[in-house]
Design an enzyme around this catalytic site. Structure first.
Site, PDB file in Angstrom:
ATOM      1  N   LYS A  98      -7.928 -14.993 -32.952  1.00 47.83           N
ATOM      2  CA  LYS A  98      -8.569 -15.752 -31.876  1.00 47.83           C
ATOM      3  C   LYS A  98      -9.968 -16.193 -32.309  1.00 47.83           C
ATOM      4  O   LYS A  98     -10.430 -15.882 -33.397  1.00 47.83           O
ATOM      5  CB  LYS A  98      -8.625 -14.895 -30.611  1.00 47.83           C
TER       6      LYS A  98
ATOM      7  N   LYS B 123      -1.385 -11.747 -20.399  1.00 51.04           N
ATOM      8  CA  LYS B 123      -2.095 -11.638 -19.117  1.00 51.04           C
ATOM      9  C   LYS B 123      -1.121 -11.132 -18.058  1.00 51.04           C
ATOM     10  O   LYS B 123      -0.710 -11.843 -17.134  1.00 51.04           O
ATOM     11  CB  LYS B 123      -2.696 -12.982 -18.733  1.00 51.04           C
TER      12      LYS B 123
ATOM     13  N   ASP C  28      -6.165 -24.752 -28.792  1.00 52.18           N
ATOM     14  CA  ASP C  28      -6.781 -24.229 -27.572  1.00 52.18           C
ATOM     15  C   ASP C  28      -7.608 -25.299 -26.864  1.00 52.18           C
ATOM     16  O   ASP C  28      -8.590 -25.809 -27.416  1.00 52.18           O
ATOM     17  CB  ASP C  28      -7.671 -23.032 -27.917  1.00 52.18           C
TER      18      ASP C  28
ATOM     19  N   ARG D 299      10.200  -0.252   0.206  1.00 54.17           N
ATOM     20  CA  ARG D 299       9.017  -1.005  -0.215  1.00 54.17           C
ATOM     21  C   ARG D 299       8.886  -1.070  -1.736  1.00 54.17           C
ATOM     22  O   ARG D 299       8.567  -2.122  -2.296  1.00 54.17           O
ATOM     23  CB  ARG D 299       7.767  -0.400   0.412  1.00 54.17           C
TER      24      ARG D 299
ATOM     25  N   GLU E 288      -5.771 -19.361 -33.713  1.00 53.61           N
ATOM     26  CA  GLU E 288      -6.234 -20.261 -32.654  1.00 53.61           C
ATOM     27  C   GLU E 288      -7.312 -21.176 -33.220  1.00 53.61           C
ATOM     28  O   GLU E 288      -8.244 -20.706 -33.882  1.00 53.61           O
ATOM     29  CB  GLU E 288      -6.793 -19.437 -31.493  1.00 53.61           C
TER      30      GLU E 288
END
Length: 281
Positions: free
Chosen positions: A169, A137, A220, A102, A199
């Site tokens: 950002k 992410k 963005d 597994r 960004e």
């Protein structure tokens, strides 16, 4: 061929996953049903078309429980495969192989799923200048493996962490009082090898950023028309990265705007597992 990750970097992940599965008493099913000296030959076979990644994870999972097992790899990470293709053959202690099954399949299926989805995006923008990149992410603890899988699928890696590039950002911009001030501070702090990306969420911020000559500007959630305008404004002076609203239905039109890179969080946060099984041979 994608250069492999050294076993030294994979083993801790594999061993942690095995420890989680084996728990406090080991595989009580295998201990109860399988003779200690029993041998098993089995193959890792795919059930659906896709791109392979993570064969070393399967090999190391088996080796951790049976160091004498013979593990023959019959495909390569990055290969496109069809249903029924045999990726590897293993022969060794039956208890060990079944106990490792597994963990081996979880990692192999997960990474192959990331590689498969990445390849779909790469194929979707073929013929344009755009390259497909991942994001941060990622699954905690699996980032280096998932980013390897992206490379196996033909994609690029974005930052691995917070320490390998400056990425300003929207919240950084807000805290600094503007794009220009954020870039001024970043340029003052950055070493000569440290790249700077900012960004922007509109053409006005793009125009504010350009005089500071960042290495990359992230556009963005720009509309398709604004992406085209941004490419014209930048005029090749800076790498342009499109981000936000990217899926397999939109990525081609985004690429045709002329941007250099398209970053896609879905490569790692939404990739379905590739169906792979272990079959006794």
């Amino acid at each position: 061929m994608t250069p492999p990750i050294p076993d030294l970097l994979i083993e801790p992940v594999v061993r942690a996953a095995l420890a989680e599965d084996l728990g406090r008493a080991g595989d009580v099913t295998a201990q109860a049903c399988i003779a200690a000296e029993a041998r098993l030959t089995a193959v890792f076979a795919v059930r659906q078309s896709g791109v392979v990644a993570g064969l070393a994870c399967a090999r190391l999972a088996v080796a951790a429980l049976d160091p004498t097992a013979r593990f023959e790899i019959l495909a390569a990470d990055g290969d496109r495969v069809d249903p029924g293709a045999v990726l590897a053959r293993v022969e060794g202690n039956a208890r060990a192989i079944l106990s490792a099954e597994r963990t081996a399949l979880n990692l192999l299926g997960r990474l192959s799923g990331v590689a498969t989805l990445t390849r779909a995006y790469v194929d979707a923008v073929a013929g344009t200048k755009a390259r497909i990149a991942d994001t941060r992410k990622t699954t905690p603890g699996l980032r280096h493996l998932e980013k390897y899988a992206v490379r196996c699928g033909g994609g690029l890696n974005h930052r691995f962490g917070l320490d390998d590039a400056i990425l300003i950002k929207d919240n950084h911009v807000a805290a600094c009082g503007g794009v220009g001030e954020a870039l001024r501070r970043a340029r003052a702090a950055a070493g000569h090898l440290m790249k700077i990306e900012v960004e922007v969420d509109g053409l006005d911020q793009l125009e504010e950023a350009l005089p500071f000559a960042p290495d990359v500007i992230m556009l963005d959630n720009f509309s398709r028309d604004d992406l085209v305008r941004a490419v014209a404004l930048a005029a090749g002076r800076v790498v342009l990265e499109a981000s936000g609203g990217v899926n397999l239905q939109t990525v081609r039109r985004i690429a045709e705007s002329g941007v250099d890179v398209i970053s896609v969080g879905a490569l790692t946060h939404s990739a379905p597992v590739l169906d792979i099984g272990l079959d006794a041979a």
